[in-house]
Scaffold this motif. Sequence first.
Motif, PDB file in Angstrom:
ATOM      1  N   ILE A   1       0.873  -1.190   0.000  1.00  8.78           N
ATOM      2  CA  ILE A   1       0.000   0.000   0.000  1.00  8.78           C
ATOM      3  C   ILE A   1       0.903   1.231   0.000  1.00  8.78           C
ATOM      4  O   ILE A   1       1.746   1.385   0.897  1.00  8.78           O
ATOM      5  CB  ILE A   1      -0.914  -0.004   1.238  1.00  8.78           C
ATOM      6  CG1 ILE A   1      -1.712  -1.307   1.296  1.00  8.78           C
ATOM      7  CG2 ILE A   1      -1.846   1.205   1.214  1.00  8.78           C
ATOM      8  CD1 ILE A   1      -2.543  -1.481   2.561  1.00  8.78           C
TER       9      ILE A   1
ATOM     10  N   ASN B   1       3.357  10.556  -2.666  1.00  9.70           N
ATOM     11  CA  ASN B   1       4.448  11.529  -2.799  1.00  9.70           C
ATOM     12  C   ASN B   1       5.673  11.011  -3.542  1.00  9.70           C
ATOM     13  O   ASN B   1       6.455  11.802  -4.056  1.00  9.70           O
ATOM     14  CB  ASN B   1       4.833  12.092  -1.427  1.00  9.70           C
ATOM     15  CG  ASN B   1       5.433  11.060  -0.524  1.00  9.70           C
ATOM     16  OD1 ASN B   1       5.030   9.901  -0.564  1.00  9.70           O
ATOM     17  ND2 ASN B   1       6.391  11.447   0.285  1.00  9.70           N
TER      18      ASN B   1
ATOM     19  N   GLY C   1      -8.565   3.572  -0.812  1.00  5.62           N
ATOM     20  CA  GLY C   1      -8.000   2.813   0.310  1.00  5.62           C
ATOM     21  C   GLY C   1      -9.059   2.391   1.301  1.00  5.62           C
ATOM     22  O   GLY C   1      -9.050   1.265   1.805  1.00  5.62           O
TER      23      GLY C   1
ATOM     24  N   THR D   1       3.242   2.339   3.305  1.00  6.79           N
ATOM     25  CA  THR D   1       3.839   3.661   3.507  1.00  6.79           C
ATOM     26  C   THR D   1       2.731   4.683   3.372  1.00  6.79           C
ATOM     27  O   THR D   1       1.978   4.662   2.400  1.00  6.79           O
ATOM     28  CB  THR D   1       4.939   3.948   2.471  1.00  6.79           C
ATOM     29  OG1 THR D   1       5.956   2.952   2.591  1.00  6.79           O
ATOM     30  CG2 THR D   1       5.576   5.309   2.708  1.00  6.79           C
ATOM     31  N   GLY D   2       2.619   5.554   4.358  1.00  7.84           N
ATOM     32  CA  GLY D   2       1.578   6.570   4.320  1.00  7.84           C
ATOM     33  C   GLY D   2       1.494   7.295   5.642  1.00  7.84           C
ATOM     34  O   GLY D   2       2.487   7.383   6.378  1.00  7.84           O
TER      35      GLY D   2
ATOM     36  N   MET E   1       5.876   5.671   8.083  1.00  6.13           N
ATOM     37  CA  MET E   1       4.856   6.720   8.231  1.00  6.13           C
ATOM     38  C   MET E   1       5.493   8.115   8.285  1.00  6.13           C
ATOM     39  O   MET E   1       6.422   8.385   7.556  1.00  6.13           O
ATOM     40  CB  MET E   1       4.014   6.400   9.451  1.00  6.13           C
ATOM     41  CG  MET E   1       3.362   5.029   9.331  1.00  6.13           C
ATOM     42  SD  MET E   1       2.408   4.531  10.752  1.00  6.13           S
ATOM     43  CE  MET E   1       3.714   4.208  11.935  1.00  6.13           C
TER      44      MET E   1
ATOM     45  N   GLY F   1       6.994  11.992   9.618  1.00  8.32           N
ATOM     46  CA  GLY F   1       8.215  12.501  10.236  1.00  8.32           C
ATOM     47  C   GLY F   1       8.031  13.935  10.708  1.00  8.32           C
ATOM     48  O   GLY F   1       7.093  14.628  10.294  1.00  8.32           O
TER      49      GLY F   1
ATOM     50  N   LEU G   1      12.337   9.500  12.052  1.00  5.55           N
ATOM     51  CA  LEU G   1      12.727   8.986  10.734  1.00  5.55           C
ATOM     52  C   LEU G   1      14.155   9.409  10.376  1.00  5.55           C
ATOM     53  O   LEU G   1      15.057   8.590  10.306  1.00  5.55           O
ATOM     54  CB  LEU G   1      11.719   9.457   9.682  1.00  5.55           C
ATOM     55  CG  LEU G   1      11.855   8.835   8.297  1.00  5.55           C
ATOM     56  CD1 LEU G   1      11.779   7.323   8.357  1.00  5.55           C
ATOM     57  CD2 LEU G   1      10.779   9.365   7.347  1.00  5.55           C
TER      58      LEU G   1
HETATM   59  P1  NAD Z   1      -2.448   7.987   3.407  1.00  5.56           P
HETATM   60  O1  NAD Z   1      -2.264   7.275   4.708  1.00  5.56           O
HETATM   61  O2  NAD Z   1      -3.618   8.872   3.254  1.00  5.56           O
HETATM   62  O3  NAD Z   1      -2.558   6.927   2.226  1.00  5.56           O
HETATM   63  C1  NAD Z   1      -1.544   5.972   1.993  1.00  5.56           C
HETATM   64  C2  NAD Z   1      -2.143   4.776   1.294  1.00  5.56           C
HETATM   65  O4  NAD Z   1      -3.039   4.125   2.192  1.00  5.56           O
HETATM   66  C3  NAD Z   1      -2.972   5.127   0.039  1.00  5.56           C
HETATM   67  O5  NAD Z   1      -2.730   4.156  -0.948  1.00  5.56           O
HETATM   68  C4  NAD Z   1      -4.395   5.023   0.549  1.00  5.56           C
HETATM   69  O6  NAD Z   1      -5.321   4.712  -0.457  1.00  5.56           O
HETATM   70  C5  NAD Z   1      -4.266   3.866   1.528  1.00  5.56           C
HETATM   71  N1  NAD Z   1      -5.340   3.771   2.517  1.00  5.56           N
HETATM   72  C6  NAD Z   1      -6.180   4.748   2.951  1.00  5.56           C
HETATM   73  N2  NAD Z   1      -7.057   4.241   3.856  1.00  5.56           N
HETATM   74  C7  NAD Z   1      -6.748   2.932   4.006  1.00  5.56           C
HETATM   75  C8  NAD Z   1      -7.268   1.876   4.812  1.00  5.56           C
HETATM   76  N3  NAD Z   1      -8.282   2.080   5.648  1.00  5.56           N
HETATM   77  N4  NAD Z   1      -6.705   0.665   4.711  1.00  5.56           N
HETATM   78  C9  NAD Z   1      -5.669   0.455   3.883  1.00  5.56           C
HETATM   79  N5  NAD Z   1      -5.131   1.412   3.089  1.00  5.56           N
HETATM   80  C10 NAD Z   1      -5.660   2.634   3.153  1.00  5.56           C
HETATM   81  O7  NAD Z   1      -1.078   8.766   3.125  1.00  5.56           O
HETATM   82  P2  NAD Z   1      -0.753   9.753   1.908  1.00  5.56           P
HETATM   83  O8  NAD Z   1      -1.473  11.042   2.158  1.00  5.56           O
HETATM   84  O9  NAD Z   1      -0.932   9.068   0.595  1.00  5.56           O
HETATM   85  O10 NAD Z   1       0.817   9.969   2.083  1.00  5.56           O
HETATM   86  C11 NAD Z   1       1.354  10.969   2.886  1.00  5.56           C
HETATM   87  C12 NAD Z   1       1.927  10.357   4.147  1.00  5.56           C
HETATM   88  O11 NAD Z   1       2.860   9.342   3.806  1.00  5.56           O
HETATM   89  C13 NAD Z   1       2.698  11.335   4.999  1.00  5.56           C
HETATM   90  O12 NAD Z   1       2.340  11.185   6.351  1.00  5.56           O
HETATM   91  C14 NAD Z   1       4.154  10.927   4.809  1.00  5.56           C
HETATM   92  O13 NAD Z   1       5.005  11.233   5.876  1.00  5.56           O
HETATM   93  C15 NAD Z   1       4.020   9.467   4.612  1.00  5.56           C
HETATM   94  N6  NAD Z   1       5.191   8.933   3.923  1.00  5.56           N
HETATM   95  C16 NAD Z   1       6.083   8.191   4.648  1.00  5.56           C
HETATM   96  C17 NAD Z   1       7.227   7.676   4.053  1.00  5.56           C
HETATM   97  C18 NAD Z   1       8.187   6.863   4.851  1.00  5.56           C
HETATM   98  O14 NAD Z   1       8.915   6.084   4.266  1.00  5.56           O
HETATM   99  N7  NAD Z   1       8.238   6.995   6.166  1.00  5.56           N
HETATM  100  C19 NAD Z   1       7.448   7.904   2.693  1.00  5.56           C
HETATM  101  C20 NAD Z   1       6.528   8.659   1.982  1.00  5.56           C
HETATM  102  C21 NAD Z   1       5.391   9.158   2.605  1.00  5.56           C
END
Ligand code: NAD
Length: 476
Positions: free
Chosen positions: A144, A148, A204, A223-224, A247, A249, A406
């Motif tokens: 998932i 960015n 998602g 990652t998210g 997640m 940072g 991070l």
């Molecule tokens: P997000 O959590 O909104 O979404 C991430 C992914 O999760 C998407 O594909 C989304 O469709 C999916 N998702 C949403 N609800 C879900 C659910 N209930 N179950 C399973 N999957 C679901 O994050 P975003 O806005 O796309 O990305 C930004 C975030 O990602 C920021 O917080 C950033 O710090 C983080 N990020 C972290 C890293 C890392 O390696 N630490 C790298 C890049 C981005």
Amino acid sequence: MDYHNFIAGDWQETSQSTENVNPSDISDIVGVAAKGDAADLDVAIDAAYAVAPVWAKSTPQQRFDVLDFIGTELLVRKEELGRLLSREEGKTLPEGIGEVARAGQIFKFFAGEALRQRGDTLASVRPGIDVDIVRYPVGVVGLITPWNFPMAIPAWKTAPALAYGNAVILKPAELVPGCAWALAEIISRSGLPAGVFNLVMARGSVVGPKLINSPKINAISFTGSVPTGRGIAAVCGQQLKKLQLEMGGKNPMVVLDDADLDLAVDACLNGAFFSTGQRCTASSRLIVTEGIHDRFVAALSERMAALKVGAALATATQIGPVVDASQLAQNMNYVEIARQQGGKIMGGERVKADTEGFFMAPALITETTNDMRINREEVFGPVASVVRVKDYDEALAVANDTEFGLSSGICTTSLKYASHFRQNAQAGMVMVNLPTAGVDYHVPFGGTKGSSFGSREQGSYAAEFYTTVKTAYTLP
Ligand code: NAD
């Protein structure tokens, strides 16, 4: 351009679709993407589950050939795909091309890793017995990914998953279907058996719970954002499912009195604002000792004000647009909260360009303290704040005073402080005289505390997540 799902070796249409809007020009629709549902996901999971044992038995040569093919094509097409990336996500063109090249390098690296899989043989503590430790694929992995890094993150999860013999369901972020589709299209021609790699574009919240709960999925790499990650962890914990989370940072960059001022300003400008600050490793807290504080702020704000904000594909642009309207509103809201809590704001206003897009000038917020919301919560935009501190000891304490862990940086010419910081910064990655963002692809990536959970991504350390270890005792 229509972006369909790739499931069980076929391109599948969905009953619903979604428009992919260019954040530099909202009148430009990059493509129309599939919006799958639970039924689409079911087909993908069944296909992956059925073929996983076949791919698990593939030879290192087969895996090398597939991954090398994908990596080569990404590298050859980096300019064209970099344009697509910049058009749909808003990174500048050099950043977009660089990211596609990175994705290609990652596939090439894991092509090599497929040939380098090794186990251990140890002498037993009991006489006459052999002990062998062998790695096996995990099975079917759900990947998932966020918006960015729409090419690099799917690459750094998919490449090791395939290299170590797993079947894949990739669920990319809704905002960036074009890159996920382009990657899937290359993979579809790579020689992989049908069903080993599946692309499921969907919301998602619609397919996520099913993906995570399915007993046919053996591991989830996510990652998210922190809230989504924590929700996934609760379910996976209950099911004892293997899990890896990357997640947010709130990455600190410490600047000491003895720092090379030009180098520190360069590192902070890059770390805080490049890629529109939409990097999980962005330097969002600049922690500056009082002897250099005023000179540093003056130099950084001057450089920041000169940055050219504009359309991602325009050659003069240094800072592309924010990814969408809601992220822009969030950035503006955090700047306002910082102002209300006593911060002094430079920049941060909306910028007009030739096209209608989500343009925002980078913001530097001075006179902040580490307990203000701007220093505790991730903004995920071109916004950095400055915390003035007395000395190194206070700087280190402030740097570590966060729920995240991070990336953590320091600019100093002192070997003593650099060494101490490397040892005591509470972060998965530490940078000395370098921006907090910007990493190599052949070494581990990940954080500590609230930023990450599970084993590291990237480099040979990725084997920890994508394989399971078996210890065999033999009395010959
Ligand atoms: P997000 O959590 O909104 O979404 C991430 C992914 O999760 C998407 O594909 C989304 O469709 C999916 N998702 C949403 N609800 C879900 C659910 N209930 N179950 C399973 N999957 C679901 O994050 P975003 O806005 O796309 O990305 C930004 C975030 O990602 C920021 O917080 C950033 O710090 C983080 N990020 C972290 C890293 C890392 O390696 N630490 C790298 C890049 C981005």
